[in-house]
Scaffold this motif. Structure first.
Motif, PDB file in Angstrom:
ATOM      1  N   LYS A  64       0.803  -1.228   0.000  1.00 30.45           N
ATOM      2  CA  LYS A  64       0.000   0.000   0.000  1.00 30.45           C
ATOM      3  C   LYS A  64       0.835   1.278   0.000  1.00 30.45           C
ATOM      4  O   LYS A  64       0.321   2.357  -0.256  1.00 30.45           O
ATOM      5  N   ILE A  65       2.128   1.176   0.263  1.00 31.72           N
ATOM      6  CA  ILE A  65       2.981   2.364   0.332  1.00 31.72           C
ATOM      7  C   ILE A  65       3.317   2.851  -1.076  1.00 31.72           C
ATOM      8  O   ILE A  65       3.824   2.099  -1.902  1.00 31.72           O
ATOM      9  N   LYS A  66       3.031   4.135  -1.324  1.00 34.85           N
ATOM     10  CA  LYS A  66       3.348   4.742  -2.616  1.00 34.85           C
ATOM     11  C   LYS A  66       4.755   5.325  -2.552  1.00 34.85           C
ATOM     12  O   LYS A  66       5.071   6.088  -1.641  1.00 34.85           O
ATOM     13  N   LEU A  67       5.565   4.960  -3.532  1.00 30.16           N
ATOM     14  CA  LEU A  67       6.924   5.480  -3.645  1.00 30.16           C
ATOM     15  C   LEU A  67       7.186   5.843  -5.099  1.00 30.16           C
ATOM     16  O   LEU A  67       6.583   5.286  -6.005  1.00 30.16           O
ATOM     17  N   VAL A  68       8.117   6.762  -5.291  1.00 32.15           N
ATOM     18  CA  VAL A  68       8.535   7.087  -6.652  1.00 32.15           C
ATOM     19  C   VAL A  68       9.304   5.888  -7.173  1.00 32.15           C
ATOM     20  O   VAL A  68      10.198   5.369  -6.516  1.00 32.15           O
ATOM     21  N   GLU A  69       8.913   5.439  -8.378  1.00 37.99           N
ATOM     22  CA  GLU A  69       9.545   4.254  -8.954  1.00 37.99           C
ATOM     23  C   GLU A  69       9.650   4.418 -10.464  1.00 37.99           C
ATOM     24  O   GLU A  69       8.769   4.984 -11.103  1.00 37.99           O
ATOM     25  N   CYS A  70      10.732   3.902 -11.023  1.00 40.92           N
ATOM     26  CA  CYS A  70      10.924   3.918 -12.467  1.00 40.92           C
ATOM     27  C   CYS A  70      10.055   2.828 -13.089  1.00 40.92           C
ATOM     28  O   CYS A  70      10.080   1.681 -12.641  1.00 40.92           O
ATOM     29  N   GLY A  71       9.334   3.189 -14.125  1.00 40.63           N
ATOM     30  CA  GLY A  71       8.486   2.225 -14.815  1.00 40.63           C
ATOM     31  C   GLY A  71       9.269   1.201 -15.607  1.00 40.63           C
ATOM     32  O   GLY A  71       8.745   0.151 -15.955  1.00 40.63           O
ATOM     33  N   SER A  72      10.542   1.459 -15.864  1.00 39.81           N
ATOM     34  CA  SER A  72      11.356   0.553 -16.663  1.00 39.81           C
ATOM     35  C   SER A  72      12.240  -0.351 -15.798  1.00 39.81           C
ATOM     36  O   SER A  72      12.140  -1.565 -15.858  1.00 39.81           O
ATOM     37  N   MET A  84      14.497   7.468  -3.026  1.00 44.96           N
ATOM     38  CA  MET A  84      13.670   7.846  -1.878  1.00 44.96           C
ATOM     39  C   MET A  84      14.224   9.071  -1.172  1.00 44.96           C
ATOM     40  O   MET A  84      15.437   9.264  -1.116  1.00 44.96           O
ATOM     41  N   THR A  85      13.312   9.835  -0.610  1.00 41.24           N
ATOM     42  CA  THR A  85      13.698  10.966   0.225  1.00 41.24           C
ATOM     43  C   THR A  85      14.083  10.422   1.598  1.00 41.24           C
ATOM     44  O   THR A  85      13.693   9.302   1.962  1.00 41.24           O
ATOM     45  N   PRO A  86      14.825  11.202   2.383  1.00 43.10           N
ATOM     46  CA  PRO A  86      15.140  10.750   3.746  1.00 43.10           C
ATOM     47  C   PRO A  86      13.893  10.423   4.564  1.00 43.10           C
ATOM     48  O   PRO A  86      13.884   9.472   5.341  1.00 43.10           O
ATOM     49  N   ALA A  87      12.823  11.169   4.374  1.00 39.95           N
ATOM     50  CA  ALA A  87      11.576  10.906   5.117  1.00 39.95           C
ATOM     51  C   ALA A  87      10.978   9.559   4.716  1.00 39.95           C
ATOM     52  O   ALA A  87      10.474   8.819   5.562  1.00 39.95           O
ATOM     53  N   GLU A  88      11.050   9.241   3.421  1.00 36.31           N
ATOM     54  CA  GLU A  88      10.533   7.947   2.962  1.00 36.31           C
ATOM     55  C   GLU A  88      11.375   6.797   3.496  1.00 36.31           C
ATOM     56  O   GLU A  88      10.844   5.762   3.902  1.00 36.31           O
ATOM     57  N   VAL A  89      12.691   6.981   3.511  1.00 35.33           N
ATOM     58  CA  VAL A  89      13.580   5.947   4.062  1.00 35.33           C
ATOM     59  C   VAL A  89      13.241   5.709   5.529  1.00 35.33           C
ATOM     60  O   VAL A  89      13.105   4.564   5.968  1.00 35.33           O
ATOM     61  N   THR A  90      13.066   6.779   6.277  1.00 34.14           N
ATOM     62  CA  THR A  90      12.721   6.659   7.695  1.00 34.14           C
ATOM     63  C   THR A  90      11.383   5.946   7.877  1.00 34.14           C
ATOM     64  O   THR A  90      11.253   5.081   8.745  1.00 34.14           O
ATOM     65  N   ALA A  91      10.393   6.287   7.052  1.00 33.61           N
ATOM     66  CA  ALA A  91       9.068   5.666   7.164  1.00 33.61           C
ATOM     67  C   ALA A  91       9.122   4.173   6.862  1.00 33.61           C
ATOM     68  O   ALA A  91       8.397   3.385   7.475  1.00 33.61           O
TER      69      ALA A  91
END
Length: 140
Positions: free
Chosen positions: A41-49, A55-62
């Motif tokens: 369920k977690i949305k992250l920026v990801e390359c489609g290829s 990830m941002t530092p906040a995303e890494v921490t989460a």
């Protein structure tokens, strides 16, 4: 709270795919040398290829918070299992002395800290091959 906007950027790794926020199953995160699943369920920026996930530092921490808890539980479980199997062959105090650990270290590491993988692996190997307990005593 505003919705995250999809960045219109090419992937810095492969240069082919676009970076997009997405949630999906099957993603993993490496933590202390182990792969752990990222909740779908977690949305992250990801390359489609190439599926790179900058990830941002906040995303890494989460992500690392819950994974760190899983890792601590996994290492403590390995230690608990090994000590249970070693019971009757060597006391916990004898094991601590033979490994040059302070008195009560194993109890503190299991309940309040995080036993290291090398310690968990060593105890597991000793439980698998109890004849090595004599060699451990000799080395100590």
């Amino acid at each position: 709270m505003t919705a995250k906007k999809t960045p219109n950027v090419l992937c810095p790794v492969c240069g082919k795919g676009r970076l997009e926020y997405r949630a999906r199953s099957g993603r993993t995160y490496e933590y202390k040398g182990f792969q752990y699943p990222i909740p779908a369920k977690i949305k992250l920026v990801e390359c489609g290829s190439c599926h790179e996930m900058p990830m941002t530092p906040a995303e890494v921490t989460a992500i690392e918070g819950p994974i760190a808890k899983l890792h601590r539980e996994r290492m403590a479980g390995l230690v608990d299992d090994a000590l249970r199997r070693l019971k009757g062959r060597m006391t916990i105090g004898e094991i601590e002395r033979a490994l040059h650990l302070s008195q009560g270290y194993l109890a503190r590491a299991r309940s309040k800290g995080e036993p290291s993988f090398p310690l968990a692996a060593l105890l597991h190997l000793l439980a698998e091959q109890p004849k090595n307990l004599a060699e451990l005593r000799r080395l100590a």
